[in-house]
Design a protein around this motif. Structure first.
Motif, PDB file in Angstrom:
ATOM      1  N   SER A  10      15.591   1.552  13.380  1.00 28.63           N
ATOM      2  CA  SER A  10      16.485   1.671  12.220  1.00 28.63           C
ATOM      3  C   SER A  10      17.771   0.861  12.393  1.00 28.63           C
ATOM      4  CB  SER A  10      16.813   3.144  11.943  1.00 28.63           C
ATOM      5  OG  SER A  10      17.089   3.812  13.150  1.00 28.63           O
ATOM      6  N   GLN A  36      16.008  -5.392   3.781  1.00 34.27           N
ATOM      7  CA  GLN A  36      16.503  -4.109   4.292  1.00 34.27           C
ATOM      8  C   GLN A  36      17.965  -3.897   3.892  1.00 34.27           C
ATOM      9  OE1 GLN A  36      16.162  -3.847   8.546  1.00 34.27           O
ATOM     10  NE2 GLN A  36      16.468  -1.634   8.609  1.00 34.27           N
ATOM     11  N   ALA A  42      16.078   3.310   3.782  1.00 35.61           N
ATOM     12  CA  ALA A  42      14.953   2.700   4.511  1.00 35.61           C
ATOM     13  C   ALA A  42      13.653   2.792   3.718  1.00 35.61           C
ATOM     14  CB  ALA A  42      14.785   3.376   5.863  1.00 35.61           C
ATOM     15  N   SER A  58       4.889  -3.912   5.336  1.00 31.82           N
ATOM     16  CA  SER A  58       5.502  -2.933   6.246  1.00 31.82           C
ATOM     17  C   SER A  58       5.303  -1.500   5.778  1.00 31.82           C
ATOM     18  CB  SER A  58       7.000  -3.220   6.372  1.00 31.82           C
ATOM     19  OG  SER A  58       7.641  -3.010   5.124  1.00 31.82           O
ATOM     20  N   TYR A  60       7.184   2.473   6.835  1.00 28.68           N
ATOM     21  CA  TYR A  60       8.307   3.082   7.553  1.00 28.68           C
ATOM     22  C   TYR A  60       7.936   4.513   7.899  1.00 28.68           C
ATOM     23  CZ  TYR A  60      13.055   4.796   8.499  1.00 28.68           C
ATOM     24  OH  TYR A  60      14.165   5.345   9.089  1.00 28.68           O
ATOM     25  N   PHE A  65      10.038   0.755  11.543  1.00 27.12           N
ATOM     26  CA  PHE A  65       9.329  -0.123  10.614  1.00 27.12           C
ATOM     27  C   PHE A  65       8.192  -0.804  11.361  1.00 27.12           C
ATOM     28  CE2 PHE A  65      13.483   0.045   8.488  1.00 27.12           C
ATOM     29  CZ  PHE A  65      13.095   0.257   7.177  1.00 27.12           C
ATOM     30  N   VAL A  67       5.874  -3.789  10.907  1.00 25.83           N
ATOM     31  CA  VAL A  67       5.817  -4.971  10.034  1.00 25.83           C
ATOM     32  C   VAL A  67       4.669  -5.880  10.479  1.00 25.83           C
ATOM     33  CG1 VAL A  67       7.109  -6.926   9.095  1.00 25.83           C
ATOM     34  CG2 VAL A  67       8.319  -4.827   9.727  1.00 25.83           C
TER      35      VAL A  67
END
Length: 418
Positions: A10, A36, A42, A58, A60, A65, A67
């Motif tokens: 994060s 972002q 988020a 992606s 979360y 994350f 990706v």
């Protein structure tokens, strides 16, 4: 297909990367960081981000994350589903999926990712098969590997990999044979000022924990299967039987797995289990405002509502709040303007309430709109859609297993407008 995978925390640090086809530079994540920054939260980062030469897809989860980088046109849901499978596998292997745990088990993580994708294409994504290929880490195994220099990689190919039921290994044996099913439903709802439902829908899942000897064949039937809409099944479910008879017939994987997920979007089928009475008022000339909310049960079929937490983002003009709860504890952060009230259980005979005053900025104009109230809650032994399991039968094995069904309803994104 999938070229690379980046794990980003994060704070925006890339703490793990894995490449399958060719090494993709970390600079490709700059496009992700820009998206972002634009997103307020988020969860609001777009799941698909196009760049001049790649696509970034992606998910979360657990404040990380995941990706994936792809170069060619691929169905996005295919990649997103794979990323969710990666997270679930890490959770299954390590108990929790978090940055410190992934860093501590980095060798196993790389070994698992190597088996899950072959040259960028999904290969072994079933937890049972992966656990035979790559043994889950234990303290003893870690010590032995450190001393002997060996790895967690298994000596032989999993038996399930070559069978028609790749999700189940052969020769499974248990002294206690048991099958547990959890029906868990989440309500997403928006309730307007007058208490009317603007939108409401249920996201449901049936999670299973099956520990049965041999190769059992299970059938699960429901009292009211027509309720289920937009259903997504585990690969073990025989879809033809579901289409014709509305019965789930399957040879289960060994251990924990998600049997199906479903969606109930017809508003007449969604019962709202709680109500909120509110009186939040701001006056133009005064530096004080009034704040009163009461939470009560509604359409709970006699079940207790527990784990109730009420949160509300107050306007910027609110300097402080002086409130008295009838039960539970409350906090107000003057910096973030976030009010949180941990209610606990709701007693229908004595409804919990939070009352008091707000100190407002002197000379500031009245806020354009009242704050919204967000609720979290849990109701045990109730599926709010009314879904009920009728019976669970087992064929193909002689023993009699222990069977259990549990229901739970909880709040997803549950918002009350004031």
């Amino acid at each position: 297909m999938i070229h690379s995978l980046f794990l980003i925390n994060s704070s925006g640090d890339i703490f793990l990367e894995k490449h399958w086809k060719s090494v993709v530079s970390r600079s490709v994540c700059d496009y992700f960081f820009e998206a972002q920054e634009r997103a307020t939260e988020a969860e609001n980062v777009p799941p698909v981000i196009p760049t001049p030469h790649h696509y970034l897809l992606s998910v979360y989860r657990h404040k990380i994350f995941f990706v994936a980088v792809i170069q060619t046109e691929v169905p996005p849901l295919f990649v997103i589903e794979f990323l969710h499978r990666v997270v679930d596998t890490f959770q299954d292997y390590f108990g929790v999926c978090s940055e410190p745990v992934i860093k501590d088990n980095v060798v196993v993580v790389y070994e698992v990712l190597e088996e899950m994708l072959d040259n960028g294409f999904p290969l072994a994504t079933e937890s049972n098969i992966l656990k035979e290929l790559i043994k889950p880490p234990t303290i003893l195994r870690t010590v032995v590997n450190t001393i002997t220099g060996s790895t967690n990689v298994g000596d032989q190919l999993p038996t399930g990999q070559l069978s028609v039921v790749p999700w189940r290994r052969t020769g499974v044996k248990y002294t206690n044979n048991e099958a547990y099913f959890d029906v868990i439903e989440e309500i997403d709802a928006i309730i307007d000022k007058s208490g009317s439902t603007i939108t409401a829908e249920i996201q449901g899942v049936i999670d299973a924990c099956v520990k049965l000897t041999g190769m059992p064949d299970l059938t699960l039937s429901f009292m009211n299967p027509r309720l289920l809409d937009d259903v997504s099944f585990h690969p073990c479910v025989r879809f033809k039987r579901w289409e014709s008879e509305r019965i789930l017939s399957f040879i289960p994987p060994d251990g924990n797995f998600r049997l199906l997920s479903y969606h109930v979007s017809a508003q007449n089928l969604v019962a709202i289990p709680v109500y909120v009475k509110h009186n939040i008022s701001f006056r133009d000339s005064s530096s004080l405002g009034r704040f009163e909310i009461t939470v009560g049960p509604k359409q709970t079929m006699g079940k207790t509502i527990e784990g109730v937490i009420v949160t509300s983002q107050m306007p910027k003009g609110v300097l402080n709040m002086s409130l008295t709860p009838s039960q539970g504890t409350h906090t107000f952060d003057p910096v973030t303007k976030m009010l949180s009230w941990d209610v606990g259980k709701i007693n229908p005979q004595k409804l919990p309430s939070l009352k008091g005053t707000m100190s407002l900025q002197a000379g500031a104009s009245k806020p354009d709109e009242n704050p919204t109230i967000n609720l979290q809650f849990k109701i045990q032994q109730l599926a709010i859609s009314g879904l009920k399991v009728n019976r669970l039968d087992m064929y193909g094995e002689k023993y009699k297993p222990f069977k259990g069904i549990k229901y739970m309803t909880k709040a997803g994104k549950f918002q009350v407008r004031t």
